[in-house]
Design an enzyme around this catalytic site. Sequence first.
Site, PDB file in Angstrom:
ATOM      1  N   GLY A  75      19.892 109.211  19.646  1.00 15.43           N
ATOM      2  CA  GLY A  75      20.263 110.592  19.327  1.00 15.43           C
ATOM      3  C   GLY A  75      19.847 111.009  17.937  1.00 15.43           C
ATOM      4  N   GLU A  76      20.084 112.280  17.637  1.00 16.09           N
ATOM      5  CA  GLU A  76      19.769 112.847  16.330  1.00 16.09           C
ATOM      6  C   GLU A  76      21.070 113.051  15.571  1.00 16.09           C
ATOM      7  OE1 GLU A  76      16.856 114.132  14.985  1.00 16.09           O
ATOM      8  OE2 GLU A  76      15.528 113.668  16.664  1.00 16.09           O
ATOM      9  N   GLY A  77      21.093 112.592  14.338  1.00 16.13           N
ATOM     10  CA  GLY A  77      22.265 112.854  13.507  1.00 16.13           C
ATOM     11  C   GLY A  77      22.005 114.048  12.618  1.00 16.13           C
ATOM     12  N   THR A  78      22.815 114.196  11.583  1.00 18.71           N
ATOM     13  CA  THR A  78      22.659 115.343  10.695  1.00 18.71           C
ATOM     14  C   THR A  78      21.352 115.259   9.920  1.00 18.71           C
ATOM     15  OG1 THR A  78      25.030 115.145  10.428  1.00 18.71           O
ATOM     16  CG2 THR A  78      23.940 116.771   9.074  1.00 18.71           C
ATOM     17  N   TYR A  79      20.937 114.034   9.573  1.00 19.67           N
ATOM     18  CA  TYR A  79      19.678 113.937   8.833  1.00 19.67           C
ATOM     19  C   TYR A  79      18.917 112.682   9.233  1.00 19.67           C
ATOM     20  CZ  TYR A  79      22.707 110.852   6.168  1.00 19.67           C
ATOM     21  OH  TYR A  79      23.587 109.867   5.817  1.00 19.67           O
ATOM     22  N   ALA A  80      19.185 112.187  10.425  1.00 23.15           N
ATOM     23  CA  ALA A  80      18.564 110.927  10.808  1.00 23.15           C
ATOM     24  C   ALA A  80      18.402 110.833  12.319  1.00 23.15           C
ATOM     25  CB  ALA A  80      19.427 109.770  10.323  1.00 23.15           C
ATOM     26  N   VAL A  82      18.712 108.052  15.440  1.00 21.85           N
ATOM     27  CA  VAL A  82      19.336 106.762  15.685  1.00 21.85           C
ATOM     28  C   VAL A  82      18.701 106.115  16.914  1.00 21.85           C
ATOM     29  CG1 VAL A  82      21.506 105.549  16.064  1.00 21.85           C
ATOM     30  CG2 VAL A  82      21.475 107.658  14.722  1.00 21.85           C
ATOM     31  N   ASP A 189      33.422 114.739   8.882  1.00 23.34           N
ATOM     32  CA  ASP A 189      32.763 115.218  10.090  1.00 23.34           C
ATOM     33  C   ASP A 189      33.365 114.528  11.313  1.00 23.34           C
ATOM     34  OD1 ASP A 189      31.022 116.766  11.575  1.00 23.34           O
ATOM     35  OD2 ASP A 189      29.352 115.358  11.378  1.00 23.34           O
TER      36      ASP A 189
END
Length: 392
Positions: A75-80, A82, A189
């Site tokens: 998945g996509e995190g806030t700035y990364a 995974v 968060d």
Amino acid sequence: GNSHTHNNFFYKRMSLPMDIRLPPEVLKKLQMQREMENENNSPPCKPLSRMSRRASLSDIGFGKLETYVKLGKLGEGTYATVFKGRSKLTENLVALKEIRLEHEEGAPCTAIREVSLLKNLKHANIVTLHDIIHTERSLTLVFEYLDSDLKQYLDNCGNLMCMNNVKIFMFQLLRGLSYCHKRKILHRDLKPQNLLINDKGELKLADFGLARAKSVPTKTYSNEVVTLWYRPPEVLLGTTEYSTPIDMWGVGCILFEMATGRPMFPGSTVKEELHLVFRIIGTPTEDSWPGISSNDEFRSYMFSQYRPQPLINHVPRLDTEGIDMLTALLMYDTRTRVSAEASLRHPYFLSLGENIHSLADTSSVFSLREIHLQKDPGHRSSFEELAMSPLR
């Protein structure tokens, strides 16, 4: 085989997991070291200097990208981004959180902050950071891998969790949070996707990506919307004074969601989010939220005056103590909103027994015989999920 016992001292000295498979050339080097130490009769366990410790870790393969195999995107995190991965050292699964450094100014400092925070957090209810890999292009954080998160868990049980399990998840969440808050670390968060859950039912806080950033972004850089559903009203109204109560509001929202199977305040804009909150908790007054009448943003919205509604009407399955705790979590005034520490001692948790309060930080609540999850009534096994998926 034999080399494992032979190098036992090394593991202790480096505080490494015993299931690590050392590369043969490292083992050879260790054996030579060992023999020299025996000849010189020097004590085998003199403490390593930081330099030589770092060198030996890198011999083993820590801090190197080639130690890990990528198995696919999670998945996509806030700035990364995974990825699921596997460590060639232990053959265990890991989560690789890859932060691209050239991307924008904000990422590296947030990332490096996350690392320095997480390296020091050792708790059964916080995801473990195993390794850090720094290349010029990216910073990769290697975390323990957990199969699921609370959002998926709720999906799999048809959004009907049994109330015993709600309580056990809730306790674990508060336990991890209390550990952070004692160390002046905010999560900032909290949401079901950031609460990871393994097959044993252990719940762990993850993604401290915003843990110290000053502003809370509204979009990830892949342009996904960051959810407002768990954000406290003071943040929605633009406060910049963050302290530990900021996390506790989200805990209340998560308790509601586990107990009802639906999000408590699913707003898609700040105004709608506040409106949903006010409709249930009541429009804040100088009485319930000292200072609110002079908040320009609040005044500009011109909300109707809603009266607070009895929460029991909205969460019929939650017992009296549960409702009492939910009420204490959803206070407007941050000075009266209950802390993580205090909520662990709330009567809601009395039924879990006394031993749960004297567990070591790194012990799971399931190390106690009296704590166990029950089967959620609508829960689907992974096998059933696979069989069902085309129909959904």
